[in-house]
Design a protein around this motif. Structure first.
Motif, PDB file in Angstrom:
ATOM      1  N   ALA A 169       0.831  -1.207   0.000  1.00  0.00           N
ATOM      2  CA  ALA A 169       0.000   0.000   0.000  1.00  0.00           C
ATOM      3  C   ALA A 169       0.861   1.251   0.000  1.00  0.00           C
ATOM      4  CB  ALA A 169      -0.929  -0.012   1.213  1.00  0.00           C
ATOM      5  N   LEU A 185       1.170   3.992  -2.903  1.00  0.00           N
ATOM      6  CA  LEU A 185       0.820   5.388  -2.618  1.00  0.00           C
ATOM      7  C   LEU A 185       2.040   6.301  -2.547  1.00  0.00           C
ATOM      8  CD1 LEU A 185      -1.861   4.664   0.117  1.00  0.00           C
ATOM      9  CD2 LEU A 185      -2.272   5.304  -2.272  1.00  0.00           C
ATOM     10  N   HIS A 208      -7.465  -0.536  -3.959  1.00  0.00           N
ATOM     11  CA  HIS A 208      -7.415   0.921  -4.063  1.00  0.00           C
ATOM     12  C   HIS A 208      -8.254   1.412  -5.241  1.00  0.00           C
ATOM     13  CE1 HIS A 208      -5.940   5.004  -4.044  1.00  0.00           C
ATOM     14  NE2 HIS A 208      -5.429   4.852  -5.257  1.00  0.00           N
ATOM     15  N   ALA A 210      -8.007   4.143  -1.057  1.00  0.00           N
ATOM     16  CA  ALA A 210      -7.175   3.938   0.132  1.00  0.00           C
ATOM     17  C   ALA A 210      -7.794   4.583   1.368  1.00  0.00           C
ATOM     18  CB  ALA A 210      -5.765   4.478  -0.108  1.00  0.00           C
TER      19      ALA A 210
END
Length: 184
Positions: A13, A17, A43, A48
């Motif tokens: 994640a 990101l 996502h 998110a």
């Protein structure tokens, strides 16, 4: 859960990101760096921020199941944006109904045979018998409880990827099934 090697690199994640993965990262235990597509799918479908809110609202022992559910639904939604996992559920329900009808028909045949309503000459040949003194041939399994033998598949059942309602490898694109292959 994350593997020990994942503590050296950011979780999937944080990597996706493009942010630093902090020691208390809520995503780290559920999105290891070895599974970047899992977070990318979640996502893309849920966002998110929404996933963070959801995970923060859940008790820690519930989070893994929630992430697995989100990942499954996200993958299903990417493959079939209209029906998602409902397409797979519908496919499986139809299969259960079809198999139940086959089972009912077989039971009816057994009852008729037991009542001597079927002439012995009209029955299909009986399955091969297995001599208990010899080793069991491949493909023949002993039934639980010692009730006898049956011939079944040599492997366990796995949902065929090509038969998924959202599969791109639909063998019959004109079948008209719900979610059948994404062909329009």
């Amino acid at each position: 859960m994350a593997s020990p090697s994942s503590y050296n690199s950011p979780c999937a994640a944080c990597k996706f990101l493009r942010r630093k993965c902090m020691p208390g990262c809520i995503f780290a235990p559920y999105f290891p760096p070895e599974e970047p597509q899992k977070f990318a799918n979640v996502h893309k479908i849920f966002g998110a921020s929404n996933v963070t809110k959801l995970l923060n609202e859940l008790l820690p022992h519930q989070r893994e199941d929630a992430v697995n559910s989100l990942a499954y639904e996200a993958e299903a939604r990417i493959r079939d944006p209209v029906y998602g996992c409902v397409g797979a559920i519908s496919y499986l329900q139809r299969q259960v109904e079809r198999l139940q009808k086959e089972l009912d028909a077989a039971n009816a045949d057994l009852i008729r045979y037991a009542c001597n309503e079927i002439q012995p000459g009209s029955l299909p040949p009986p399955p091969p018998t297995v001599n208990l003194g010899q080793p069991v041939p491949p493909g023949i399994r002993r039934m639980a409880g010692g009730g006898g033998y049956y011939q079944g598949p040599a492997h366990s059942f796995a949902f065929p990827n090509d038969a998924l309602p959202w599969s791109d490898h639909d063998q019959n694109p004109n079948s008209g099934d719900i979610g059948g292959g994404g062909n329009m």
